[in-house]
Design a protein around this motif. Structure first.
Motif, short mmCIF file in Angstrom:
data_model
loop_
_atom_site.label_atom_id
_atom_site.label_comp_id
_atom_site.label_asym_id
_atom_site.label_seq_id
_atom_site.Cartn_x
_atom_site.Cartn_y
_atom_site.Cartn_z
N LYS A 129 0.81 -1.21 0.00
CA LYS A 129 0.00 0.00 0.00
C LYS A 129 0.85 1.26 0.00
O LYS A 129 1.99 1.29 0.48
N VAL A 130 0.25 2.32 -0.55
CA VAL A 130 0.89 3.63 -0.65
C VAL A 130 -0.20 4.68 -0.53
O VAL A 130 -1.38 4.40 -0.77
N GLY A 131 0.19 5.91 -0.15
CA GLY A 131 -0.82 6.97 -0.07
C GLY A 131 -0.40 8.10 0.84
O GLY A 131 0.78 8.31 1.12
N TRP A 132 -1.40 8.84 1.30
CA TRP A 132 -1.22 9.94 2.25
C TRP A 132 -1.55 9.45 3.66
O TRP A 132 -2.48 8.66 3.83
N MET A 133 -0.82 9.96 4.64
CA MET A 133 -1.12 9.65 6.03
C MET A 133 -1.03 10.90 6.88
O MET A 133 -0.09 11.69 6.76
N VAL A 134 -2.03 11.08 7.78
CA VAL A 134 -2.03 12.12 8.80
C VAL A 134 -1.87 11.41 10.13
O VAL A 134 -2.67 10.52 10.46
N ARG A 135 -0.86 11.79 10.92
CA ARG A 135 -0.49 10.99 12.10
C ARG A 135 -0.19 11.91 13.28
O ARG A 135 0.34 13.01 13.10
N GLU A 136 -0.50 11.43 14.49
CA GLU A 136 -0.25 12.24 15.68
C GLU A 136 1.20 12.19 16.12
O GLU A 136 1.69 13.13 16.74
N SER A 137 1.91 11.09 15.84
CA SER A 137 3.30 10.95 16.25
C SER A 137 3.94 9.81 15.47
O SER A 137 3.28 9.14 14.68
N LEU A 138 5.23 9.57 15.74
CA LEU A 138 5.95 8.48 15.10
C LEU A 138 5.87 7.18 15.90
O LEU A 138 6.48 6.18 15.52
N ASP A 139 5.12 7.15 16.99
CA ASP A 139 4.90 5.91 17.72
C ASP A 139 4.20 4.92 16.81
O ASP A 139 3.31 5.29 16.03
N ASP A 140 4.56 3.64 16.93
CA ASP A 140 3.99 2.65 16.01
C ASP A 140 2.51 2.39 16.26
O ASP A 140 1.82 1.83 15.40
N ASN A 141 1.98 2.82 17.41
CA ASN A 141 0.57 2.62 17.72
C ASN A 141 -0.22 3.92 17.76
O ASN A 141 -1.29 4.01 18.36
N SER A 167 -2.47 7.25 16.83
CA SER A 167 -3.69 7.55 16.09
C SER A 167 -3.33 8.13 14.73
O SER A 167 -2.41 8.95 14.62
N HIS A 168 -4.04 7.71 13.68
CA HIS A 168 -3.75 8.24 12.36
C HIS A 168 -4.95 8.04 11.44
O HIS A 168 -5.87 7.29 11.73
N LEU A 169 -4.90 8.73 10.32
CA LEU A 169 -5.86 8.56 9.23
C LEU A 169 -5.09 8.46 7.93
O LEU A 169 -4.17 9.25 7.69
N SER A 170 -5.45 7.48 7.08
CA SER A 170 -4.69 7.23 5.86
C SER A 170 -5.61 7.12 4.66
O SER A 170 -6.68 6.49 4.73
N ALA A 171 -5.17 7.70 3.55
CA ALA A 171 -5.81 7.51 2.25
C ALA A 171 -4.96 6.48 1.52
O ALA A 171 -3.81 6.74 1.18
N VAL A 172 -5.51 5.30 1.29
CA VAL A 172 -4.73 4.11 0.93
C VAL A 172 -5.07 3.60 -0.47
O VAL A 172 -6.24 3.42 -0.80
N VAL A 173 -4.02 3.34 -1.26
CA VAL A 173 -4.17 2.62 -2.53
C VAL A 173 -3.37 1.33 -2.42
O VAL A 173 -2.16 1.36 -2.20
N HIS A 174 -4.05 0.19 -2.54
CA HIS A 174 -3.40 -1.11 -2.44
C HIS A 174 -2.91 -1.59 -3.81
O HIS A 174 -3.38 -1.12 -4.85
N GLY A 175 -2.02 -2.58 -3.76
CA GLY A 175 -1.48 -3.13 -4.99
C GLY A 175 -2.52 -3.77 -5.89
O GLY A 175 -2.37 -3.80 -7.11
#
Length: 215
Positions: A96-108, A110-118
């Motif tokens: 997957k690839v796309g845009w992501m809006v994220r609160e931090s670089l922690d792996d868990n 909160s975020h929102l993503s616009a996703v295009v899959h293979g």
């Protein structure tokens, strides 16, 4: 005193060069989120006005993520748009690839993503709060458009809207979602995830536009 001033003048070009090297096109920096097994990268070709993202990662799902992220901090409302192309056949249809809006670089985080899959699946997806598990289908909105070429996220206050388009076609709205846990300042950027920890996948991103609302 004169020597101190002279040394400061000498250091200015070095500091400026160091700052310039830290930026990648329109973005501040890149990193691998979640410590994926294979190291990713993000580079910008100024002559072609093209970004190349390469990254690994098991997924962006459940309660933690692994992916390559190229981002900048944005405060307030914005609209981000770009054209995405995954390179090659790929190993996993859910790369997957796309845009992501994220609160931090922690792996868990909160975020929102616009996703295009293979495989062409295109969705708006999110993690409601830090540490939450992402749910199917509660935490996603599916696009009718398959094989989306252009992807856009618009933020107005707490509301985020995703739009997509096939190559050469006008943008169509996928849907909107309110993200109460994302603050006024967020991280916004491009990302790639291979959906396979043993594989690096690659994407080309072009016509990147970042429009911030005037205050």
């Amino acid at each position: 005193m004169k020597q101190s001033v002279f040394l400061t003048i000498l250091l200015i070009p070095t500091l400026l060069a160091s700052f310039a090297q830290g930026k990648i096109g329109l973005f501040e920096k890149n990193t691998d989120v979640g410590n994926p097994k294979l190291t990713g990268s993000s580079v910008y070709n100024a002559a072609k006005k093209e970004y190349t993202l390469r990254g690994s990662g098991y997924n962006i799902w459940f309660e933690r993520d692994e992916f390559q992220y190229l981002f900048k901090h944005i405060t307030g409302d914005f609209t981000v748009t770009a054209d995405f192309e995954l390179v090659g056949a790929g190993k996993d249809p859910h790369r997957k690839v796309g845009w992501m809006v994220r609160e931090s670089l922690d792996d868990n985080a909160s975020h929102l993503s616009a996703v295009v899959h293979g495989d062409g699946l295109t969705v708006l997806q999110w993690r409601v709060a830090k540490g939450d598990k992402m749910r199917d289908p509660e935490d996603e909105i599916f696009s009718k458009e398959k094989q989306a070429h252009t992807v856009q996220i618009e933020r107005k206050g707490k509301n985020y809207t995703m739009r997509v388009a096939a190559k050469g076609a006008p943008l169509q709205e996928v849907g909107s979602h309110v993200m109460s846990n994302l603050t006024d300042q967020v991280m916004v950027g491009l990302y790639i995830c291979s959906h396979n920890p043993d594989v690096i996948e690659e994407a080309k991103v072009r016509n990147v536009r970042i429009v911030q609302a005037r205050k």
